[in-house]
Design a protein around this motif. Sequence first.
Motif, short mmCIF file in Angstrom:
data_model
loop_
_atom_site.label_atom_id
_atom_site.label_comp_id
_atom_site.label_asym_id
_atom_site.label_seq_id
_atom_site.Cartn_x
_atom_site.Cartn_y
_atom_site.Cartn_z
N LEU A 1 0.83 -1.21 0.00
CA LEU A 1 0.00 0.00 0.00
C LEU A 1 0.86 1.26 0.00
O LEU A 1 0.57 2.22 -0.71
N LYS A 2 1.93 1.25 0.78
CA LYS A 2 2.83 2.41 0.86
C LYS A 2 3.43 2.72 -0.50
O LYS A 2 3.39 3.86 -0.98
N VAL A 3 4.00 1.72 -1.15
CA VAL A 3 4.68 1.94 -2.42
C VAL A 3 3.68 2.41 -3.49
O VAL A 3 3.98 3.31 -4.28
N ARG A 4 2.48 1.84 -3.49
CA ARG A 4 1.49 2.24 -4.50
C ARG A 4 1.01 3.67 -4.28
O ARG A 4 0.83 4.42 -5.24
N LEU A 5 0.84 4.07 -3.03
CA LEU A 5 0.43 5.44 -2.76
C LEU A 5 1.56 6.43 -3.06
O LEU A 5 1.32 7.55 -3.49
N GLN A 6 2.80 6.00 -2.84
CA GLN A 6 3.95 6.86 -3.10
C GLN A 6 4.15 7.12 -4.59
O GLN A 6 4.62 8.19 -4.98
N THR A 7 3.82 6.12 -5.42
CA THR A 7 4.20 6.18 -6.83
C THR A 7 3.05 6.44 -7.79
O THR A 7 3.27 6.57 -8.99
N GLN A 8 1.82 6.51 -7.29
CA GLN A 8 0.70 6.78 -8.21
C GLN A 8 0.77 8.22 -8.71
O GLN A 8 1.33 9.10 -8.04
N PRO A 9 0.22 8.49 -9.91
CA PRO A 9 0.27 9.86 -10.44
C PRO A 9 -0.53 10.83 -9.57
O PRO A 9 -1.64 10.50 -9.12
N VAL A 10 0.03 11.99 -9.34
CA VAL A 10 -0.62 12.98 -8.49
C VAL A 10 -1.79 13.64 -9.21
O VAL A 10 -2.83 13.93 -8.59
N ASP A 11 -1.64 13.88 -10.51
CA ASP A 11 -2.69 14.58 -11.24
C ASP A 11 -3.93 13.71 -11.50
O ASP A 11 -5.05 14.21 -11.57
N LYS A 12 -3.71 12.39 -11.62
CA LYS A 12 -4.83 11.47 -11.82
C LYS A 12 -4.66 10.27 -10.89
O LYS A 12 -4.35 9.16 -11.32
N PRO A 13 -4.85 10.48 -9.58
CA PRO A 13 -4.60 9.39 -8.62
C PRO A 13 -5.57 8.23 -8.80
O PRO A 13 -6.75 8.42 -9.12
N ILE A 14 -5.05 7.06 -8.60
CA ILE A 14 -5.86 5.83 -8.72
C ILE A 14 -6.50 5.50 -7.39
O ILE A 14 -7.60 4.95 -7.33
N TYR A 15 -5.82 5.85 -6.29
CA TYR A 15 -6.32 5.57 -4.95
C TYR A 15 -6.51 6.88 -4.20
O TYR A 15 -5.66 7.76 -4.24
N SER A 16 -7.62 6.99 -3.49
CA SER A 16 -7.90 8.22 -2.74
C SER A 16 -7.28 8.21 -1.35
O SER A 16 -7.22 9.24 -0.68
N GLY A 17 -6.81 7.08 -0.92
CA GLY A 17 -6.21 6.96 0.41
C GLY A 17 -5.87 5.52 0.70
O GLY A 17 -6.05 4.63 -0.14
N VAL A 18 -5.40 5.26 1.93
CA VAL A 18 -4.93 3.93 2.26
C VAL A 18 -6.07 2.91 2.24
O VAL A 18 -5.88 1.77 1.76
N VAL A 19 -7.24 3.27 2.74
CA VAL A 19 -8.37 2.33 2.74
C VAL A 19 -8.81 2.01 1.31
O VAL A 19 -9.06 0.86 0.96
N ASP A 20 -8.88 3.04 0.48
CA ASP A 20 -9.27 2.84 -0.91
C ASP A 20 -8.24 2.00 -1.64
O ASP A 20 -8.58 1.15 -2.49
N CYS A 21 -6.98 2.22 -1.34
CA CYS A 21 -5.91 1.43 -1.96
C CYS A 21 -6.03 -0.04 -1.57
O CYS A 21 -5.91 -0.93 -2.42
N ALA A 22 -6.29 -0.30 -0.30
CA ALA A 22 -6.46 -1.69 0.16
C ALA A 22 -7.68 -2.33 -0.50
O ALA A 22 -7.63 -3.48 -0.95
N ARG A 23 -8.77 -1.58 -0.56
CA ARG A 23 -10.01 -2.12 -1.14
C ARG A 23 -9.84 -2.45 -2.61
O ARG A 23 -10.22 -3.53 -3.08
N LYS A 24 -9.25 -1.53 -3.37
CA LYS A 24 -9.06 -1.75 -4.80
C LYS A 24 -8.03 -2.84 -5.08
O LYS A 24 -8.16 -3.59 -6.06
N THR A 25 -7.03 -2.94 -4.23
CA THR A 25 -6.03 -3.99 -4.41
C THR A 25 -6.68 -5.36 -4.30
O THR A 25 -6.46 -6.24 -5.14
N VAL A 26 -7.50 -5.56 -3.26
CA VAL A 26 -8.19 -6.83 -3.08
C VAL A 26 -9.22 -7.04 -4.18
O VAL A 26 -9.38 -8.16 -4.71
N GLN A 27 -9.92 -5.99 -4.58
CA GLN A 27 -10.95 -6.09 -5.62
C GLN A 27 -10.34 -6.48 -6.97
O GLN A 27 -10.89 -7.33 -7.69
N TRP A 28 -9.21 -5.87 -7.33
CA TRP A 28 -8.61 -6.10 -8.64
C TRP A 28 -7.70 -7.32 -8.68
O TRP A 28 -7.57 -7.96 -9.72
N GLU A 29 -7.07 -7.64 -7.56
CA GLU A 29 -6.05 -8.70 -7.58
C GLU A 29 -6.27 -9.80 -6.56
O GLU A 29 -5.46 -10.74 -6.49
#
Length: 317
Positions: free
Chosen positions: A45-73
């Motif tokens: 989660l840390k690495v994905r939040l650190q490296t996602q594009p700032v102008d078009k973020p894929i995750y809105s925060g740590v909870v969203d990142c965890a949710r989408k990670t489990v949903q997609w993968e």
Amino acid sequence: MSTSAGQQVQVPAPNAGLVKLAKDIFAGTCGGISVTLVGHPFDTLKVRLQTQPVDKPIYSGVVDCARKTVQWEGLGGLYKGVTSPLMGQMFFRASLFGAFGASKRWLGTNADGTTRPLVWSDFYKAGAMTGFVAAFTEGPIDFYKSQLQVQIIKSKMDPNYKPPYTSVLECVRQTIRLNGFKGPFQGLSATLLRNTPANAAYLGSFEVLKQKVAASYGVATTDLSAATITACAGTGGIIYWLTIFPVDCIKSAMQTDSIDPAKRKYTSIPVTARLLWAEGGVKRFYKGFTPCLIRAAPANGVMLLTVDKVTTWLNKS
């Protein structure tokens, strides 16, 4: 070597150093496996939040990142790239705890070969030396792990993106084929800049906290409870990340950049720092800080508790 204040240690036998080193390596490997199993999902989660594009973020925060990670993968997405740290634990922890043990023994040995008790500053010096040495094994492990962790981000940014590798071994083959020996050391300068002060703070604080607690109770550090050691280690882990998190953002950007030097955006620490600053100022250097801080106490607590207990058990056997 005992670290209790005022306790004199005898000069070791000629082969005692090798035995101690082997014990440090074994204990460190056990601790490394435990911290990987506990902490890898938070690291993803840390690495994905650190490296996602700032102008078009894929995750809105740590909870969203965890949710989408489990949903997609699936749940396995949280352990993306875990093969690299698991495979590399023996080498990394051998360098980390082997260097830490050797540094403490070296600092505690006088010019005439006699030993002296370590003072608090010695633990921080040993931690700094350890961080520098360990960067050369941790760097490649982090590089391969990070390359796999961010593939999902690249695929969401570009529907035509096809991962150039789907496993750590494939990534190893391609980086070495393209860049030779230097391939696994992409971002090494940032790893060195992060690890040296961070491990001084982390390992030094852990040892000093143990000393202070043991002194307050009038016991040896080896007699401290598991809960106390875990608390000291967890505090050290938090201090680690509070000390150097912005540098970790720089490291992540450099390590997740293209493996082809001609296509890299983040070519050096100054260039990377300037580009990240342009994306969002100070806040940009703290992307992914929440999962990192959540991970710091339990993961580092479990690791150093494991190392401490295994080392004590080995020294008694």
